[in-house]
Write an enzyme that holds these catalytic residues in place. Structure first.
Site, PDB file in Angstrom:
ATOM      1  N   ASN A   9      -5.167  -0.081   1.962  1.00  0.00           N
ATOM      2  CA  ASN A   9      -3.774   0.258   1.668  1.00  0.00           C
ATOM      3  C   ASN A   9      -3.795   1.548   0.862  1.00  0.00           C
ATOM      4  O   ASN A   9      -4.153   1.535  -0.311  1.00  0.00           O
ATOM      5  CB  ASN A   9      -3.138  -0.889   0.866  1.00  0.00           C
ATOM      6  CG  ASN A   9      -1.758  -0.528   0.341  1.00  0.00           C
ATOM      7  OD1 ASN A   9      -1.141   0.441   0.785  1.00  0.00           O
ATOM      8  ND2 ASN A   9      -1.263  -1.316  -0.615  1.00  0.00           N
ATOM      9  N   TRP A  10      -3.405   2.631   1.514  1.00  0.00           N
ATOM     10  CA  TRP A  10      -3.500   3.944   0.859  1.00  0.00           C
ATOM     11  C   TRP A  10      -2.313   4.218  -0.057  1.00  0.00           C
ATOM     12  O   TRP A  10      -2.249   5.278  -0.675  1.00  0.00           O
ATOM     13  CB  TRP A  10      -3.650   5.047   1.904  1.00  0.00           C
ATOM     14  CG  TRP A  10      -4.944   4.972   2.681  1.00  0.00           C
ATOM     15  CD1 TRP A  10      -5.969   4.084   2.486  1.00  0.00           C
ATOM     16  CD2 TRP A  10      -5.354   5.810   3.764  1.00  0.00           C
ATOM     17  NE1 TRP A  10      -6.985   4.326   3.376  1.00  0.00           N
ATOM     18  CE2 TRP A  10      -6.638   5.377   4.174  1.00  0.00           C
ATOM     19  CE3 TRP A  10      -4.766   6.883   4.445  1.00  0.00           C
ATOM     20  CZ2 TRP A  10      -7.334   5.986   5.228  1.00  0.00           C
ATOM     21  CZ3 TRP A  10      -5.455   7.495   5.486  1.00  0.00           C
ATOM     22  CH2 TRP A  10      -6.731   7.046   5.865  1.00  0.00           C
ATOM     23  N   GLY A 173      -5.069  -3.026  -8.965  1.00  0.00           N
ATOM     24  CA  GLY A 173      -5.193  -1.730  -9.630  1.00  0.00           C
ATOM     25  C   GLY A 173      -5.577  -1.830 -11.098  1.00  0.00           C
ATOM     26  O   GLY A 173      -5.491  -0.836 -11.830  1.00  0.00           O
ATOM     27  N   GLY A 234      -6.889  -1.482  -2.175  1.00  0.00           N
ATOM     28  CA  GLY A 234      -6.102  -0.320  -2.587  1.00  0.00           C
ATOM     29  C   GLY A 234      -7.007   0.826  -2.997  1.00  0.00           C
ATOM     30  O   GLY A 234      -7.524   1.569  -2.165  1.00  0.00           O
ATOM     31  N   GLY A 235      -7.252   0.932  -4.289  1.00  0.00           N
ATOM     32  CA  GLY A 235      -7.984   2.066  -4.857  1.00  0.00           C
ATOM     33  C   GLY A 235      -9.279   2.405  -4.135  1.00  0.00           C
ATOM     34  O   GLY A 235      -9.542   3.581  -3.832  1.00  0.00           O
TER      35      GLY A 235
HETATM   36  C1  PEP Z   1      -3.459  -3.334  -3.123  1.00  0.00           C
HETATM   37  O1  PEP Z   1      -2.794  -2.353  -3.316  1.00  0.00           O
HETATM   38  O2  PEP Z   1      -3.130  -4.102  -2.211  1.00  0.00           O
HETATM   39  C2  PEP Z   1      -4.641  -3.568  -3.935  1.00  0.00           C
HETATM   40  C3  PEP Z   1      -5.273  -4.694  -3.815  1.00  0.00           C
HETATM   41  O3  PEP Z   1      -5.015  -2.562  -4.807  1.00  0.00           O
HETATM   42  P1  PEP Z   1      -6.398  -2.445  -5.614  1.00  0.00           P
HETATM   43  O4  PEP Z   1      -7.503  -2.718  -4.637  1.00  0.00           O
HETATM   44  O5  PEP Z   1      -6.421  -1.044  -6.125  1.00  0.00           O
HETATM   45  O6  PEP Z   1      -6.354  -3.458  -6.694  1.00  0.00           O
END
Ligand code: PEP
Length: 251
Positions: A9-10, A173, A234-235
């Protein structure tokens, strides 16, 4: 046999050039990976740049949101059919950031899932409790409401096109990951909910992803648990090598 899914997920990152460069870096790192469904989710305006690069590869394209109407006077929205037209096979629905900042509710999430399925998209349906809810011992109640509300009126046949992503909001995050045990406990609970609402076969078939600070370093432990079928990332999906390190968890 549930095929694992690793979905990036960008979020609100990567313009067209940066998105194209990111996926161009990813392609050689995952081209020999088999048995994993690989999905990336750029912003709407970068979909076509990424689509061009991934044509003929093992990477699939997702959007991060959609509306539930097919067309009309809904300024600023995007229809599921338009995402299909843009090359998407998947769409993320009900991410906690959308619930938190854009007022999405179980009802609107439900409408979006139905519309996405009708258009032929796979819906990556996000659920998860906040820290406050976990500390108040409400995790399972919240998840039950989210699952029942989000999937209301969706048949077992339609559920084959739904992937659930369990993302504890406190782990997104933040660098805090649910432990493998915490995640497994919740995933088993969610699968049990599906068994209760539908049947055992449907529950056994549905993929349930974990999301929340997943990295190459912690993915193996999570993926070794019986009810964890992949990750929404995400990150760590914003760099080709770290995302590839997650995709290649089995190597
Ligand atoms: C997300 O945005 O779905 C997510 C899990 O972010 P992160 O991996 O940065 O915690």
């Amino acid at each position: 046999m549930r095929i694992p899914v690793i979905a990036g997920n960008w979020k609100l990152f990567k313009n067209q050039a940066d998105a194209a460069a990111l996926v161009a870096g990813l392609i050689p790192l995952v081209k020999d990976t088999v048995g994993v469904e690989i999905v990336v989710s750029p912003v709407f305006t970068s979909l076509s740049a990424v689509r061009e690069k991934i044509c003929g590869t093992n990477i699939k394209l997702s959007a991060q949101n959609c509306y539930w109407e097919e067309e009309g006077a809904f300024t600023g929205e995007i229809a599921p059919g338009m995402l299909v037209d843009a090359g998407c096979s998947h769409v993320i629905i009900g991410h906690s950031e959308r619930r938190q900042y854009f007022g999405e509710t179980n009802e609107t999430v439900n409408k979006k899932i139905k519309a996405a399925l009708k258009a032929g998209l796979v819906a990556i349906f996000c659920i998860g409790e906040t820290l406050e809810q976990r500390e108040a011992d409400k995790t399972f109640d919240v998840l039950r409401d989210q699952v029942n509300g989000g999937l209301a009126g969706i048949t077992a046949a339609d559920l084959a096109k739904v992937i659930i992503a369990y993302e504890p909001v406190w782990a997104i995050g933040t660098g805090k990951t649910a432990s493998d045990d915490q995640a497994q406990e919740v995933h088993a609970f969610i699968r049990g909910l599906i068994a209760g609402e539908y049947d055992q076969a449907t529950a056994a078939a549905i993929r349930i992803l974990y999301g929340g600070s997943v990295k190459p370093e912690n993915v193996k432990g999570l993926m070794s648990r019986p009810d964890i079928d992949g990750a929404l990332v995400g990150g760590a999906s914003l760099k080709a090598d770290s995302f590839a390190g997650i995709v290649n968890f089995g190597k």
